[in-house]
Design an enzyme around this catalytic site. Sequence first.
Site, short mmCIF file in Angstrom:
data_model
loop_
_atom_site.label_atom_id
_atom_site.label_comp_id
_atom_site.label_asym_id
_atom_site.label_seq_id
_atom_site.Cartn_x
_atom_site.Cartn_y
_atom_site.Cartn_z
N GLY A 156 43.95 43.34 82.71
CA GLY A 156 44.37 44.26 83.74
C GLY A 156 43.27 45.15 84.29
O GLY A 156 43.19 45.40 85.49
N ASN A 178 52.81 53.41 82.69
CA ASN A 178 52.61 52.97 81.31
C ASN A 178 53.00 54.01 80.28
O ASN A 178 53.26 53.68 79.12
CB ASN A 178 51.15 52.57 81.09
N GLN A 180 52.32 46.88 83.25
CA GLN A 180 53.49 47.18 82.41
C GLN A 180 54.76 46.51 82.91
O GLN A 180 55.71 46.35 82.15
CB GLN A 180 53.71 48.69 82.34
N SER A 186 48.36 41.56 82.90
CA SER A 186 47.62 41.33 81.65
C SER A 186 48.49 40.60 80.65
O SER A 186 49.66 40.97 80.45
CB SER A 186 47.16 42.67 81.06
N GLY A 187 47.94 39.58 80.00
CA GLY A 187 48.71 38.72 79.11
C GLY A 187 49.30 39.40 77.90
O GLY A 187 50.42 39.09 77.48
N HIS A 188 48.56 40.34 77.31
CA HIS A 188 49.01 40.88 76.02
C HIS A 188 50.13 41.90 76.15
O HIS A 188 50.64 42.40 75.14
CB HIS A 188 47.83 41.47 75.24
N THR A 222 32.97 30.39 82.66
CA THR A 222 33.78 29.31 82.11
C THR A 222 35.19 29.81 81.81
O THR A 222 35.36 30.86 81.18
CB THR A 222 33.14 28.76 80.82
N CYS A 281 44.76 53.49 75.75
CA CYS A 281 43.37 53.57 76.22
C CYS A 281 42.79 54.97 76.10
O CYS A 281 41.58 55.15 76.21
CB CYS A 281 43.30 53.11 77.68
#
Length: 398
Positions: free
Chosen positions: A72, A152, A180, A200-202, A238, A326
């Site tokens: 993110g 968030n 979020q 964001s994936g997590h 990559t 954060c």
Amino acid sequence: MNKVIYLDNAATTKTKPEVVEAMLPYFTEKFGNPSSVYSFASQNRTVVEDARAAIAKTLGAAEKDIYFTAGGSESDNWALKATVEAYKEKGNHIITSKIEHHAILHTCEYLEKQGVEVTYIDVDENGVIKLDELKKAIRPTTILISVMFANNEIGTIQPIKEIGEIAKEHGILFHTDAVQAYGHLPINVDEMHIDMLSASGHKLNGPKGIGFLYIRKGLKLRSFVHGGSQERRRRAGTENVPGIIGLGKAAEIAAATMEERIQHEIKLRDHLIDRILKEVSYVRLNGHRTDRLPNNVNFSFQFIEGESLLIMLDQKGICASSGSACTSGSLDPSHVLLAIGLPHEIAHGSLRLTLSDETTMEEIDFVVEALKEIVARLRSMSPLYEDFVAKNNIPQEA
């Protein structure tokens, strides 16, 4: 209760077993670089595109408008910095809100040092952006409006469609930090007039270190990471194939289970809110009562410090937060809570609890009882609370 109760899902989520299972072969057996020409590796290009298509479908977006990033924060940086670079001939003014994630706010601070003008819009006591103030802030030189989908810390959902309509009406690009919200709320980029979206994936039971930026076709945004020709020459490096596979799988699961998950989390969320507000004195719910993320609860308890509260919850096996992960090392009160009008002394006593589809009613009730005990104990040691009780002739809490 002898197990860990994890209520910090806004910080990160557990990667689902199905996601891990989908990722594993791409660490070992299918480890090829998607940019290589031989079939062993180039097959991975196909699965990357399959994941891109799965994610695009959840947003009602075109596949080619999804660009994979490291998460993110990178997506937010890319959206803002690249817009400023690409549209500098039109203007140098950005509009955002005072309660954005620091990935947006700190990027805006950086851009201000480069000569960009930024307007920070106020929010009301529930954390909802003031649309009238937003409209008044628009100038001929405004090139971007960036407002998060849902906060968030306090969970408030913003009127994204209305903001998108305002931006479109004035010919201004609209970016939303949906870190979020993505995977937790229905999102359609066309219906909401969203030009760029960060995720964001997590945050949705996927892996860490992977995310994406949706960029609507036709935008002039250039490459953010220079090097190779990956991501259609817009983001070199990559590809993180296992991460991309995991994100795609997590997005598919989130979309398929969203309705059921929302109902489950709202039931537990509202039960938690109702019990705390009824059974604990001098407590405030932060954020909108109903227009909030299904899994988010944020309280401020008067006369106590949030850090002490977190330590004592941890001793009972309860994982929680005082705000954004954060900024957990900061001693300053949350900028979000200050923006909704809380004084410093109350903002310092904040607690964020964020649920998941695995959270149970038994766990919620255990947490409520633990909170009642801990709050009473901390207040019994608080000179501020002692003075308050004495001045107001209030019986001490049990």
